[in-house]
Enzyme design. Structure first.
Site, PDB file in Angstrom:
ATOM      1  N   TYR A   1      -7.484   4.705   2.247  1.00 44.93           N
ATOM      2  CA  TYR A   1      -6.216   4.778   1.498  1.00 44.93           C
ATOM      3  C   TYR A   1      -5.049   5.215   2.389  1.00 44.93           C
ATOM      4  CZ  TYR A   1      -2.575   6.270  -1.708  1.00 44.93           C
ATOM      5  OH  TYR A   1      -1.352   6.459  -2.312  1.00 44.93           O
ATOM      6  N   LYS A   9      -1.772   2.917   3.574  1.00 46.07           N
ATOM      7  CA  LYS A   9      -0.382   3.271   3.265  1.00 46.07           C
ATOM      8  C   LYS A   9       0.433   3.382   4.553  1.00 46.07           C
ATOM      9  CE  LYS A   9       1.065   3.956  -0.389  1.00 46.07           C
ATOM     10  NZ  LYS A   9       1.548   2.967  -1.402  1.00 46.07           N
TER      11      LYS A   9
END
Ligand SMILES: NC(=O)c1ccc[n+]([C@@H]2O[C@H](COP(=O)([O-])OP(=O)(O)OC[C@H]3O[C@@H](n4cnc5c(N)ncnc54)[C@H](O)[C@@H]3O)[C@@H](O)[C@H]2O)c1
Ligand SMILES: C[C@@H](CO)CCC[C@@H](C)[C@H]1CC[C@H]2[C@@H]3[C@H](O)C=C4C[C@@H](O)CC[C@]4(C)[C@H]3CC[C@]12C
EC number: 1.1.1.-
Length: 368
Positions: free
Chosen positions: A159, A163
């Site tokens: 994750y 990002k």
């Protein structure tokens, strides 16, 4: 955008507009952007609440689509003046494969950028995350830092990796020529942990507390500060950036801004108790009830169980080595960059944010 602004004819697109943050951005735009003519809401799953918005003065267009499909994104972006890209896969629990997280968060963002370039959309705001900076894999504290605070941003989890990559793509796209010959203006907003009406993890903690007889057990020392920001203020910051990006393109283009407000600095658990306490839950213990090594062991065990059970079922508890590291590492911001660059002031005070969140928790199914 200048011509449209004069005739009050702006078209906005919000990707992920039916998510937790996206819904607040959508509602905030309808309340606070009087120049809107059309608001397009693009999401994999459209919410039934969109129907009620269709009766107002602004044309609300719901588009069911997938950011990983370049042609669907291009069709939605065509003719929009501003794109607010909040769509993303927020998964730190191992529910989705790393490949899917990358595809949605990185390839999806690349598709949004290319769609802007191909169709002539000039203003792109990306919802990034504090996770782009940290906490890092070494668990080093980031104590009330700002956008210029040096910090070793090294990640392994899919994750934050996704990002960080997506944010870089957005910032590097600033200045690219779009259809019509003008430059693309981009910027990225980095919320800390968002809370407020619709926050799924708060709901999970509330239900867990109810199952445990109205109690939650302290696992993290109260001295570990975790940055939090109210969803209404995050939405407001998106709306303001979108409004100011044209006039302050030279200053704001290619910039990152932490999303902040006046929410107090507290540990993750103590902060949640600001809302769960008034709803009847109690946090047991002034110090963690389990030694940290035992939590580390449990988190590792959860990872093993997730792997073993994967062929049979999805086992994705809140506690894993990554969430434990995030919850157990001080990460707070203290900055005024957004105020200096585009006049941001939180729209909601801490008291109002707290009251609104408590009221929402009280309406959550299974309330005490
Ligand atoms: N929740 C937080 O604490 C937090 C903090 C910092 C940053 N963010 C970022 O804010 C954004 C929104 O997060 P959220 O908490 O509202 O999450 P969310 O899951 O509630 O919302 C994400 C939305 O994106 C949509 N989406 C997912 N995959 C898609 C796809 N392939 N195509 C189109 N739409 C898709 C989902 O359907 C959902 O409506 C994300 O980009 C996230 O990384 C969230
Ligand atoms: C050890 C447990 C004892 O009670 C607590 C575990 C809490 C964790 C599940 C959450 C602690 C911090 C959260 C993250 C943080 O608020 C910031 C985030 C950034 C955002 O971009 C996505 C969500 C998240 C990673 C958020 C997820 C849940 C926590 C790890």
């Amino acid at each position: 955008m200048a011509d449209s602004a004069q005739t009050q004819e702006l078209v906005y697109l919000v990707t992920g507009g039916c998510g937790f943050l996206g819904e607040h951005v959508v509602r905030m735009l309808l309340q606070r952007e009087p120049r809107l003519r059309e608001l397009r809401i693009f999401d994999l799953h459209l919410g039934p609440w969109l129907e009620e918005l269709k009766t107002g003065p602004v044309q609300v267009t719901a588009i069911q689509g997938d950011v990983t499909q370049a042609h669907e994104v291009a069709a939605a972006v065509a003719g929009a003046h501003v794109v607010i890209h909040t769509a993303g896969l927020v998964d730190v629990f191992g529910k989705t494969s790393p490949e899917t997280i990358h595809e949605v968060n990185v390839q999806g963002t690349q598709n949004v950028i290319e769609a802007c370039v191909q169709t002539g959309t000039r203003f792109l705001i990306y919802t990034s995350s504090m996770e782009v900076v940290g906490p890092n894999i070494k668990g080093q504290p980031f104590y009330r830092g700002n956008e210029n605070t040096p910090y070793e941003a090294v990640h392994r989890h899919p994750y934050p990796c996704s990002k960080a990559l997506a944010e870089r793509l957005v910032l590097e796209a600033n200045g690219r020529e779009v259809l019509g010959g003008l430059p693309l203006v981009t910027c990225a907003l980095r919320p800390t942990g968002i809370y407020g009406e619709g926050h799924q993890i708060m709901r999970d903690f509330y239900h867990q507390g109810l199952r445990l007889g109205g109690r939650l057990f302290r696992a993290i020392p109260a001295s570990v500060e975790h940055g939090r920001v109210y969803v209404g203020n995050v939405a407001w910051m998106h709306v303001l950036v979108a409004r100011e990006l044209e006039h302050r393109a030279a200053l704001m283009g290619g910039q990152v801004y932490f999303c902040y407000d006046n929410s107090p600095y507290k540990s993750y658990e103590d902060f949640n108790m600001e809302f769960l306490g008034p709803c009847g839950l109690r946090l047991v213990g002034t110090r963690p009830l389990m030694p940290y090594w035992l939590l580390v062991l449990l988190a590792a065990l959860n990872t093993l169980l997730q792997w073993l059970l994967r062929p049979l079922m999805l086992y994705a508890p809140l506690l894993n080595p990554y969430t434990l590291a995030v919850a157990n590492t001080t990460f707070t911001v203290s900055t005024d960059k957004a105020r200096r660059h585009f006049g941001y002031e939180p729209l909601f005070s801490w008291e109002e944010s707290r009251t609104r969140t408590i009221r929402w928790v009280q309406t959550v199914e299974g309330s005490a």
